[in-house]
Design an enzyme around this catalytic site. Structure first.
Site, PDB file in Angstrom:
ATOM      1  N   ASP A 168      -5.813   2.357  -3.688  1.00 38.38           N
ATOM      2  CA  ASP A 168      -7.083   2.272  -2.958  1.00 38.38           C
ATOM      3  C   ASP A 168      -7.338   3.480  -2.049  1.00 38.38           C
ATOM      4  OD1 ASP A 168      -5.121   1.471  -1.197  1.00 38.38           O
ATOM      5  OD2 ASP A 168      -6.145  -0.353  -0.524  1.00 38.38           O
ATOM      6  N   ARG A 169      -6.285   4.208  -1.707  1.00 38.76           N
ATOM      7  CA  ARG A 169      -6.510   5.390  -0.859  1.00 38.76           C
ATOM      8  C   ARG A 169      -6.640   6.655  -1.693  1.00 38.76           C
ATOM      9  NH1 ARG A 169      -3.201   5.007   4.748  1.00 38.76           N
ATOM     10  NH2 ARG A 169      -3.558   2.783   5.098  1.00 38.76           N
ATOM     11  N   ASP A 229      -1.057   1.405  -4.067  1.00 40.79           N
ATOM     12  CA  ASP A 229      -1.868   0.419  -4.776  1.00 40.79           C
ATOM     13  C   ASP A 229      -3.213   0.969  -5.245  1.00 40.79           C
ATOM     14  OD1 ASP A 229      -2.563   0.600  -2.051  1.00 40.79           O
ATOM     15  OD2 ASP A 229      -3.506  -1.375  -2.077  1.00 40.79           O
ATOM     16  N   ARG A 286      -1.981   3.972  17.455  1.00 41.68           N
ATOM     17  CA  ARG A 286      -2.753   5.051  16.841  1.00 41.68           C
ATOM     18  C   ARG A 286      -3.733   5.611  17.866  1.00 41.68           C
ATOM     19  NH1 ARG A 286      -1.061   4.441  11.699  1.00 41.68           N
ATOM     20  NH2 ARG A 286      -1.266   2.446  10.617  1.00 41.68           N
ATOM     21  N   THR A 342     -11.487  -1.738  12.031  1.00 38.46           N
ATOM     22  CA  THR A 342     -10.596  -1.217  10.998  1.00 38.46           C
ATOM     23  C   THR A 342     -10.203  -2.316  10.006  1.00 38.46           C
ATOM     24  OG1 THR A 342      -9.738   0.465  12.469  1.00 38.46           O
ATOM     25  CG2 THR A 342      -8.311  -0.196  10.649  1.00 38.46           C
ATOM     26  N   LYS A 390      -1.804 -10.310  -0.265  1.00 38.77           N
ATOM     27  CA  LYS A 390      -3.054 -10.698   0.379  1.00 38.77           C
ATOM     28  C   LYS A 390      -3.946 -11.426  -0.605  1.00 38.77           C
ATOM     29  CE  LYS A 390      -5.615  -6.414  -0.374  1.00 38.77           C
ATOM     30  NZ  LYS A 390      -6.459  -5.382   0.210  1.00 38.77           N
ATOM     31  N   ASP A 445      -2.637   6.322  -3.350  1.00 38.37           N
ATOM     32  CA  ASP A 445      -1.483   5.678  -2.717  1.00 38.37           C
ATOM     33  C   ASP A 445      -0.846   4.625  -3.614  1.00 38.37           C
ATOM     34  OD1 ASP A 445      -3.427   3.716  -2.549  1.00 38.37           O
ATOM     35  OD2 ASP A 445      -2.738   2.996  -0.599  1.00 38.37           O
ATOM     36  N   LYS A 456     -11.444  -0.414  -1.095  1.00 39.91           N
ATOM     37  CA  LYS A 456     -11.538   1.026  -1.204  1.00 39.91           C
ATOM     38  C   LYS A 456     -10.958   1.435  -2.544  1.00 39.91           C
ATOM     39  CE  LYS A 456      -7.606   1.725   1.888  1.00 39.91           C
ATOM     40  NZ  LYS A 456      -7.289   0.675   2.839  1.00 39.91           N
ATOM     41  N   SER A 516       0.794  -1.219   0.000  1.00 36.93           N
ATOM     42  CA  SER A 516       0.000   0.000   0.000  1.00 36.93           C
ATOM     43  C   SER A 516       0.834   1.280   0.000  1.00 36.93           C
ATOM     44  CB  SER A 516      -0.955  -0.034   1.186  1.00 36.93           C
ATOM     45  OG  SER A 516      -1.881   0.984   1.079  1.00 36.93           O
ATOM     46  N   HIS A 517       0.674   2.075   1.042  1.00 40.79           N
ATOM     47  CA  HIS A 517       1.312   3.392   1.100  1.00 40.79           C
ATOM     48  C   HIS A 517       2.724   3.325   1.678  1.00 40.79           C
ATOM     49  CE1 HIS A 517      -0.597   2.252   4.737  1.00 40.79           C
ATOM     50  NE2 HIS A 517       0.176   3.089   5.397  1.00 40.79           N
TER      51      HIS A 517
HETATM   52  C1  VG1 Z   1      -4.260   0.927   8.146  1.00 38.42           C
HETATM   53  C2  VG1 Z   1      -5.493   1.794   8.275  1.00 38.42           C
HETATM   54  C3  VG1 Z   1      -6.728   1.011   7.877  1.00 38.42           C
HETATM   55  C4  VG1 Z   1      -6.551   0.468   6.457  1.00 38.42           C
HETATM   56  C5  VG1 Z   1      -5.277  -0.348   6.391  1.00 38.42           C
HETATM   57  C6  VG1 Z   1      -4.989  -0.834   4.980  1.00 38.42           C
HETATM   58  O1  VG1 Z   1      -4.344  -0.163   9.032  1.00 38.42           O
HETATM   59  O2  VG1 Z   1      -5.616   2.264   9.590  1.00 38.42           O
HETATM   60  O3  VG1 Z   1      -7.844   1.848   7.962  1.00 38.42           O
HETATM   61  O4  VG1 Z   1      -7.642  -0.345   6.101  1.00 38.42           O
HETATM   62  O5  VG1 Z   1      -4.170   0.437   6.814  1.00 38.42           O
HETATM   63  O6  VG1 Z   1      -4.921   0.220   4.079  1.00 38.42           O
HETATM   64  P1  VG1 Z   1      -3.594  -0.192  10.464  1.00 38.42           P
HETATM   65  O7  VG1 Z   1      -3.892  -1.542  11.043  1.00 38.42           O
HETATM   66  O8  VG1 Z   1      -2.153   0.045  10.204  1.00 38.42           O
HETATM   67  O9  VG1 Z   1      -4.185   0.926  11.256  1.00 38.42           O
HETATM   68  V1  VG1 Z   1      -3.969   0.079   2.693  1.00 38.42           V
HETATM   69  O10 VG1 Z   1      -4.299   1.355   1.708  1.00 38.42           O
HETATM   70  O11 VG1 Z   1      -2.478   0.042   3.603  1.00 38.42           O
HETATM   71  O12 VG1 Z   1      -4.285  -1.390   2.041  1.00 38.42           O
HETATM   72 CO    CO Z   2      -3.470   1.147  -0.174  1.00 38.08          CO
END
Ligand code: VG1
Ligand code: CO
Length: 544
Positions: free
Chosen positions: A282-283, A280, A497, A345, A126, A278, A377, A113-114
């Protein structure tokens, strides 16, 4: 070619977190590590659900090699058809869509992801199920169990495959088809939004967009959808060339990491809408000319203005947000007379609600929003929602925000992250909160007394499964909240967090900066949880 049966032994710690298995890339580069996990996924699937799978990733460093390894395992396990994005690229929402469109049994998404990519940086994998949703907990639990007992995997000795669009390969009992990464997704978007309407607003000079792809997977999607289909000038698409290391940055669409875009949107010559996505895809981050839209507000405003979005013209039925996400959505839902679900979450918890048709719009405070068109997302989709709202209402982002806050009150919302903590100490903060629950109830923040302290647990209304221990909520009399939880996406140390929300209804007090507004509450949160005492962290490392 005969299938090789490769002896292996279990690796510790292949437990999927909030969004799959995420580790440093050199962990994934160890011999057998990835193959063990992929075989564990396959073993978790009933035999009749191994016919067709989708594979794609965000293009980060190791994506290329990982895909070749995954194909070897899938072919050896006789998956009949495997759909792969060209060059191994597919955004997360595009994987979700492709699974659904092709009637696949599921898909494998490669992304962290990010998180930064490149040698020494992060990688992830995943599994998504047949509805395109990140695997629910019973399945990730099963995969994890398999990783603990695995002693062999199957591997088909494939040559290095060129993943060019249109290529088709036949090995053993499997066909591998390489598909265009963008076109199916772009087609879907055109069924959900009124592209002519948005395009003509842009041509009339009433609407403009600047998009930052952060050198990640959305670049090609943005070029097709924003430039070719909607006519956004190429110069308004920043960093839209995907790179293995995301240009050395964090592909995280927030004010810190998308700084250039943010500063541009705060300047005099800003476009009407600014957006970033981001690693991938989705954000999303949504900005207006001089305005930052918090993700929780973005979700609430999309709900409020859903009639501007063709996908939702028949009504929303219901909406959902993750527990730490602000309650702005709840107030809109109440006004629209819609049920609003509160989930743990992680996007996987929305899957059942969407599948059952109980909700059509979902979101998380972590820059994630999406609808019932996929089960992930969706960053580009969210930008199209905002373009639709701006085109239909003719209002600016700032105007829409102010009107929303005036009507529904404003949830001043922000998050404090304490990164780099030792796992046990982070755990100890959470346990301490639960232990001292009773003594917290007597305390007040300014004039706000704490009304309740609880540990969030969720019972899925569809399958009745229960997810416990999903964060500690400290609730004040007036609806304000502090939420504490531990991140489940980190690749080394622990992150605590702390989510802060204060609800303001006074019309004279709606235009403050949310981070400043919550600074004192953040200090209160810091002190009642004894974060400094337990972890040694004097203050948060990130405020977002
Ligand atoms: C974080 C965010 C959560 C999101 C997850 C995956 O998880 O808080 O809201 O769904 O990342 O997003 P955590 O457990 O680190 O709080 V992505 O865009 O990283 O697939
Ligand atoms: Co992402």
């Amino acid at each position: 070619n005969a299938v090789d049966q490769i002896s292996t032994s279990a690796f510790d710690g292949q437990k999927p977190g909030t969004s799959g298995l995420r580790k440093k890339v050199d962990v994934f580069q160890q011999p057998h590590y990835l193959m063990n996990f992929v075989q564990s996924i396959v073993n978790a699937l009933p035999l009749d659900q191994r016919s067709r799978l989708v594979v794609g990733g965000d293009g980060r460093y190791f994506n290329r090699e990982a895909i070749q390894q995954i194909l070897q395992v899938l072919v050896a396990n006789e998956v009949k058809e495997i759909l792969v994005g060209a060059d191994g690229l597919l955004s997360t929402p595009a994987v979700s869509h492709l699974i659904r469109k092709s009637g696949s049994d599921g898909g494998i998404v490669l992304s962290a992801s990010h998180n930064p990519g490149g040698p020494g940086k992060d990688f992830g994998i995943k599994f998504n199920n047949a509805s395109g949703s990140p695997a629910p907990e019973f399945l990730t639990d099963l995969i994890f169990e398999n990783t603990k007992t695995i002693d062999h995997y199957l591997r088909f000795p494939l040559p290095e495959l060129q993943l060019t669009e249109g290529a088709e390969y036949q090995f053993g009992n499997s066909t591998i088809k390489v598909v265009n990464s963008v076109s199916d997704y772009a087609e879907l978007m055109q069924t959900l939004f009124d592209f002519d309407r948005i395009r003509s607003s842009m041509e009339d000079g009433k609407l403009s967009l600047c998009f930052d792809g952060m050198h990640a997977v959305t670049g090609p999607y943005a070029k097709c959808i924003f430039s070719e289909l909607l006519g956004v000038p190429a110069g308004n698409l920043l960093n839209c060339v995907a790179k293995e290391d995301f240009g050395g940055g964090h592909p995280d669409p927030n004010r810190v990491h998308a700084k250039t875009l943010y500063e541009y949107m705060m300047s005099d010559h800003a476009t009407d809408l600014g957006a970033a996505s981001d690693g991938d895809g989705d954000r999303n981050m949504i900005l207006g000319n001089g305005a930052f839209v918090s993700p929780s507000d973005s979700l609430a405003l999309i709900a409020e203005h859903h009639q501007c979005i063709p996908q939702f013209r028949d009504g929303l039925v219901g909406v959902a947000r993750s527990m730490p996400t602000s309650t702005a959505l709840d107030r809109v839902a109440e006004h629209l007379n819609l049920p609003c679900y509160e989930t743990p979450t992680g996007w996987k918890f929305f899957g059942n609600l969407l599948d059952q048709g109980l909700v059509r719009l979902c979101g998380e405070e972590s820059f994630g929003t999406s609808g019932d068109h996929v089960r992930e997302k969706d960053g580009v989709w969210t930008v199209l929602c905002w373009l639709s709202i701006l085109a239909e209402t003719g209002k600016s982002v700032q105007q829409l925000l102010t009107e929303h806050w005036t009507r529904f009150g404003r949830s001043y919302y922000c998050r404090h992250d304490y990164e780099g903590l030792e796992a046990e100490k982070a755990q100890a903060v959470m346990l301490g909160l639960v232990e001292h629950r009773d003594s917290l109830i007597g305390q007040s923040y300014g004039s706000k007394p704490i009304r309740e302290v609880d540990v969030f647990s969720y019972e899925d209304p569809v399958d009745g499964s229960v997810s416990e221990n999903q964060g500690v909520r400290v609730k004040f009399d007036d609806g304000s909240r502090i939420v504490y939880r531990l991140s489940g996406t980190g690749t080394d140390s622990a992150t605590l967090r702390v989510y802060l929300e204060q609800i303001e209804r006074n019309a004279d007090s709606l235009q403050h900066d949310a981070i400043e507004f919550n600074e004192e509450l953040g200090q209160f949160a810091h002190s009642i949880a004894n974060i400094a005492g337990v972890t040694g962290a004097a203050e948060p490392s990130v405020r977002t």
